[in-house]
Structures are given as structure tokens and as C-alpha cells.
Scaffold this motif. Structure first.
Motif, PDB file in Angstrom:
ATOM      1  N   ARG A 156     -10.948 103.580  21.480  1.00  0.00           N
ATOM      2  CA  ARG A 156     -10.197 104.826  21.583  1.00  0.00           C
ATOM      3  C   ARG A 156     -10.397 105.704  20.350  1.00  0.00           C
ATOM      4  O   ARG A 156     -10.438 106.931  20.448  1.00  0.00           O
ATOM      5  CB  ARG A 156      -8.716 104.533  21.771  1.00  0.00           C
ATOM      6  N   LEU A 157     -10.539 105.089  19.178  1.00  0.00           N
ATOM      7  CA  LEU A 157     -10.797 105.867  17.961  1.00  0.00           C
ATOM      8  C   LEU A 157     -12.056 106.709  18.114  1.00  0.00           C
ATOM      9  O   LEU A 157     -12.126 107.834  17.611  1.00  0.00           O
ATOM     10  CB  LEU A 157     -10.936 104.933  16.750  1.00  0.00           C
ATOM     11  N   VAL A 158     -13.061 106.186  18.807  1.00  0.00           N
ATOM     12  CA  VAL A 158     -14.321 106.914  18.997  1.00  0.00           C
ATOM     13  C   VAL A 158     -14.065 108.260  19.663  1.00  0.00           C
ATOM     14  O   VAL A 158     -14.585 109.299  19.227  1.00  0.00           O
ATOM     15  CB  VAL A 158     -15.313 106.076  19.825  1.00  0.00           C
ATOM     16  N   SER A 159     -13.269 108.265  20.708  1.00  0.00           N
ATOM     17  CA  SER A 159     -13.034 109.511  21.446  1.00  0.00           C
ATOM     18  C   SER A 159     -11.939 110.353  20.813  1.00  0.00           C
ATOM     19  O   SER A 159     -12.060 111.580  20.726  1.00  0.00           O
ATOM     20  CB  SER A 159     -12.684 109.209  22.904  1.00  0.00           C
ATOM     21  N   GLU A 160     -10.869 109.707  20.335  1.00  0.00           N
ATOM     22  CA  GLU A 160      -9.753 110.481  19.776  1.00  0.00           C
ATOM     23  C   GLU A 160     -10.125 111.091  18.431  1.00  0.00           C
ATOM     24  O   GLU A 160      -9.766 112.234  18.135  1.00  0.00           O
ATOM     25  CB  GLU A 160      -8.521 109.588  19.643  1.00  0.00           C
ATOM     26  N   GLY A 161     -10.842 110.339  17.608  1.00  0.00           N
ATOM     27  CA  GLY A 161     -11.211 110.829  16.281  1.00  0.00           C
ATOM     28  C   GLY A 161     -12.222 111.952  16.303  1.00  0.00           C
ATOM     29  O   GLY A 161     -12.342 112.704  15.326  1.00  0.00           O
ATOM     30  N   LEU A 183     -20.219 114.583  23.211  1.00  0.00           N
ATOM     31  CA  LEU A 183     -20.475 114.282  24.618  1.00  0.00           C
ATOM     32  C   LEU A 183     -21.283 112.996  24.777  1.00  0.00           C
ATOM     33  O   LEU A 183     -21.062 112.231  25.725  1.00  0.00           O
ATOM     34  CB  LEU A 183     -21.203 115.450  25.280  1.00  0.00           C
ATOM     35  N   ALA A 184     -22.189 112.739  23.844  1.00  0.00           N
ATOM     36  CA  ALA A 184     -22.975 111.501  23.906  1.00  0.00           C
ATOM     37  C   ALA A 184     -22.067 110.273  23.794  1.00  0.00           C
ATOM     38  O   ALA A 184     -22.308 109.246  24.451  1.00  0.00           O
ATOM     39  CB  ALA A 184     -24.019 111.494  22.801  1.00  0.00           C
ATOM     40  N   LEU A 185     -21.029 110.372  22.975  1.00  0.00           N
ATOM     41  CA  LEU A 185     -20.071 109.272  22.844  1.00  0.00           C
ATOM     42  C   LEU A 185     -19.205 109.157  24.100  1.00  0.00           C
ATOM     43  O   LEU A 185     -18.937 108.047  24.584  1.00  0.00           O
ATOM     44  CB  LEU A 185     -19.182 109.484  21.615  1.00  0.00           C
ATOM     45  N   LEU A 186     -18.761 110.286  24.624  1.00  0.00           N
ATOM     46  CA  LEU A 186     -17.915 110.264  25.812  1.00  0.00           C
ATOM     47  C   LEU A 186     -18.650 109.698  27.023  1.00  0.00           C
ATOM     48  O   LEU A 186     -18.039 109.028  27.880  1.00  0.00           O
ATOM     49  CB  LEU A 186     -17.397 111.671  26.126  1.00  0.00           C
ATOM     50  N   GLU A 187     -19.957 109.955  27.102  1.00  0.00           N
ATOM     51  CA  GLU A 187     -20.752 109.379  28.184  1.00  0.00           C
ATOM     52  C   GLU A 187     -20.660 107.854  28.188  1.00  0.00           C
ATOM     53  O   GLU A 187     -20.621 107.214  29.241  1.00  0.00           O
ATOM     54  CB  GLU A 187     -22.221 109.804  28.050  1.00  0.00           C
ATOM     55  N   SER A 200      -7.940 109.310  26.421  1.00  0.00           N
ATOM     56  CA  SER A 200      -8.477 109.976  25.239  1.00  0.00           C
ATOM     57  C   SER A 200      -9.778 110.700  25.561  1.00  0.00           C
ATOM     58  O   SER A 200     -10.024 111.811  25.072  1.00  0.00           O
ATOM     59  CB  SER A 200      -8.693 108.951  24.120  1.00  0.00           C
ATOM     60  N   VAL A 201     -10.607 110.092  26.386  1.00  0.00           N
ATOM     61  CA  VAL A 201     -11.855 110.741  26.815  1.00  0.00           C
ATOM     62  C   VAL A 201     -11.536 112.055  27.529  1.00  0.00           C
ATOM     63  O   VAL A 201     -12.157 113.091  27.273  1.00  0.00           O
ATOM     64  CB  VAL A 201     -12.670 109.804  27.736  1.00  0.00           C
ATOM     65  N   ALA A 202     -10.551 112.019  28.419  1.00  0.00           N
ATOM     66  CA  ALA A 202     -10.165 113.228  29.151  1.00  0.00           C
ATOM     67  C   ALA A 202      -9.645 114.304  28.200  1.00  0.00           C
ATOM     68  O   ALA A 202      -9.984 115.487  28.330  1.00  0.00           O
ATOM     69  CB  ALA A 202      -9.104 112.887  30.194  1.00  0.00           C
ATOM     70  N   ASN A 203      -8.831 113.907  27.231  1.00  0.00           N
ATOM     71  CA  ASN A 203      -8.292 114.881  26.282  1.00  0.00           C
ATOM     72  C   ASN A 203      -9.391 115.488  25.427  1.00  0.00           C
ATOM     73  O   ASN A 203      -9.352 116.681  25.089  1.00  0.00           O
ATOM     74  CB  ASN A 203      -7.241 114.212  25.401  1.00  0.00           C
TER      75      ASN A 203
END
Length: 369
Positions: A156-161, A183-187, A200-203
């Protein structure tokens, strides 16, 4: 009025931190630390209190950052013996995160290890941003590794941070300009097994859409291909702000792109002159005037009066519906006019609209007194 968050971050916080540190590092000056941390503490809000404690940690821990941060990490294993309000327990470690953000930038490996451990107890979303600004390539590489970490707090830190517009934090301007690294991380996280991560990805994607609406829509369309219901939830949640703004691309992705052929009837706004602190009830009917079924996304938009007399829109989700030929849909919404920490009401004429597949239909007004 809700109780201020700072009240759950009182004088017991520096005392608990001092006790935990002294248990693993006996030379620590507990009394001096607490006295310095509490000097002027009452006047500060939540986040400044966290920074105040972090600055005092720097004063009272060893000058060697790597030794100091290891002491802090060792202290995490101590029981805090502190009772806090629901959802606030992890904030005990807010000063630790700020310590890493402020003093660890020249000690990349030690600080990444610290954030890896801290985010599993609180969140390192505030500190990781400093490293994305100072050491972008190295931090992105580490975050890429963490997308497959067994711990959902780390993922979650990956997407939230990396959220460009993270609340309570400074914006990541470079990612506002070019969101491709994010975007590469969210993928890599879009089908994460944990709802905590998927939210977190959605946010994050919602943040990106505020600066790059076309990127948001293109990503949502691509993710829709072969999407599970869990991924579809991410897409709907990521598009929520764009839908409230009635952006046609977002509505189209969700299947509400066509202009609805409906009529809005039997509007009732009661009372017409509600008082601040009371409520107002809004009702209307939406009629399908065609001989074919129609998919509708219906929201309510209220133009609230601001302190200077201008208006600010707020959109409330109402309903999605499949309306049969000639079917009539009854809608009701009661709006609280109580004063809140998140919204202050002002006297004046408030305008109300119903949004059907993004198209606005005026319902009328009420005069707040």
C-alpha cells in the motif's frame, strides 16, 4: 463539532516515545526530551506536534543518524502503554516518520529499511515523498520491488506514497507533470489481493485524473478489458471525481455516456427557508419518456453559498438505475445543514440540480437563514 485530532495526540505521546526509547537505550534523557517536546506543545495542531517531537528526537538521540534510527527502530518493539481513540493508535509513530523524512536523506539504505518497518506500524507515505524528490530513480526501483512484498502495508505504501495529491502532504509536482512512473507501479498493483491496497490504487488514479483526465480515461478503458469485479471497483472508485465533474469520457467508461431521454417532474424542496443547523428535504421524479430501457447515473449537485457570497458546488451520489420504458423513478435526499468541521454553512440562496448521465437539470433553490 468533532473533537480535533490533535486531542488524541497529547502529552502522553512524547512520554510514551521517551519511555520506549529509554528501554532500549538507557543513556536517553527522558525528562529533558519530554520537557523540550512539550514546550509550546499545546498551541500546535496535529502535524506540527509530530514535527516538534521529531526535532527533539534529533536533539536527544546520538548525532550519528544511522545509530539514532536503529535505536528508534529497536524501540518499536516496546509496548507503548498508551490508550488512544479508534484509528489513532498508529499516530504514535508519526514523529519517527518525520525524523526519517527530515534527517535521513543522505542515508538511503538505512532510511528505506526504516520506512519499510515503520509503514507496517503506521505509514511511511509522508516520508517516502522526500526520497522520491531527492532520489527518484532509486526510490522508484525500491518501490517496484515492494509491489510484490508479502506485507500489504508495504504494498500500500507504493501506491499511497506516490499519490501526486496526497492529503496532508506536499504535492509531487514531477508526477503531476508526468504520471507515467506512478502508472507503472499502479499497473503492478491493480489486481492486488488486498482491498486496502486496491483502494489506494483507486485514490492514486483519481489524483492523476485531476491533472490528466485523458490519462485517467485511457487507463480505465484499458483496465476494463478482462477486468474482475475487484478491478471494476477500482475503476469506478478512481472515476468518482471525474463523474462528479460530469466528464463525458469517465461517464462513457461506466456505460453512462449517452444522453438520457428523461423528464424531471414533481420537484419538492422543503422547507423553502430552512435555518442553519436544521435540514432540507429534496425529492423529484425522473421519468423514462422512451419505449426503450435506459441506464441512468443520477447525482445531486448543490451550489453552497460561500462566506463571500459566491457559490461552491458539492455533488452527492444518488443512484444508478436501469429504467424500463415509461418507468418513473422517485428520488429523495435529506441534506443536513448542521455546522461541521468539514463544511460551514452561510445564509443565502442555494441552487440545486439533478445530474442524469452528466446532464444538469435545475430543481430550484432554498434560502438558508
Amino acid at each position: 463539532m468533532a473533537e480535533p485530532l490533535k486531542n488524541s495526540f497529547g502529552a502522553d505521546v512524547p512520554r510514551a516515545i521517551a519511555r520506549m526509547i529509554a528501554a532500549v537505550f538507557p543513556p536517553f534523557d527522558r525528562k529533558g526530551f519530554v520537557r523540550s517536546a512539550l514546550d509550546g506543545y499545546d498551541a500546535l495542531e496535529l502535524m506540527p506536534r509530530g514535527w516538534k517531537i521529531a526535532h527533539q528526537l534529533r536533539r536527544f538521540l546520538p548525532d550519528d543518524y544511522e545509530k539514532a534510527v536503529e535505536i528508534l527502530l529497536a524501540s518499536l518493539e516496546q509496548k507503548p502503554e498508551r490508550t488512544v481513540g479508534q484509528g489513532m493508535a498508529g499516530f504514535l509513530f508519526l514523529p519517527h516518520v518525520f525524523f526519517v523524512a527530515e534527517y535521513g536523506l543522505e542515508h538511503f539504505e538505512a532510511s528505506m529499511r526504516a520506512q519499510y518497518l515503520l509503514t507496517q506500524r503506521f505509514t511511511a507515505e509522508f516520508s517516502i515523498r522526500r526520497y522520491l524528490e531527492r532520489h527518484q530513480a532509486a526510490t522508484l526501483a525500491r518501490l517496484t520491488e515492494w509491489t510484490v512484498d508479502p506485507n500489504e502495508d508495504v504494498r500500500r505504501l507504493v501506491s499511497e506514497g506516490t499519490r501526486p495529491r496526497l492529503p496532508w502532504a506536499s504535492r509531487l509536482r514531477s508526477f503531476q507533470v508526468d504520471p507515467r512512473p506512478v502508472l507503472a507501479l499502479l499497473e503492478r498493483l491493480k489486481d492486488d489481493p488486498a482491498l486496502y491496497v486496491r483502494r489506494s490504487v483507486a485514490n492514486n488514479l483519481n489524483d492523476i485524473g485531476k491533472d490528466h483526465p485523458d490519462v485517467l480515461v485511457e487507463t480505465a478503458r484499458r483496465w476494463m478489458v478482462g477486468a474482475t469485479e475487484e478491478r471494476r471497483w477500482i475503476i469506478r472508485h478512481a472515476l468518482r471525481s471525474a463523474v462528479k465533474r460530469a466528464e463525458s469520457g469517465a461517464l462513457d467508461v461506466l456505460g453512462f455516456g449517452g444522453v438520457a431521454r428523461v423528464s424531471v417532474e414533481k420537484v419538492r424542496i422543503t422547507p423553502q427557508r430552512p435555518a442553519i443547523g436544521s435540514s432540507v428535504s429534496i425529492a423529484c421524479e425522473i421519468a423514462n419518456r422512451t419505449t426503450a430501457a435506459q441506464r441512468l447515473l443520477v447525482d445531486l449537485r448543490v451550489q453552497y453559498v460561500k462566506t463571500n457570497g459566491t457559490h461552491s458546488p458539492k455533488v452527492f451520489k444518488l443512484k444508478t438505475a436501469e429504467l424500463a420504458p415509461r418507468e418513473v423513478l422517485l428520488l429523495r435526499k435529506t441534506l443536513s445543514l448542521a455546522q461541521l468541521t468539514t463544511r460551514t454553512h452561510y445564509p443565502g440562496k442555494h441552487h440545486i440540480q439533478i445530474l442524469v448521465n452528466g446532464r444538469a437539470y435545475p430543481l430550484g433553490t432554498f434560502e438558508l437563514v
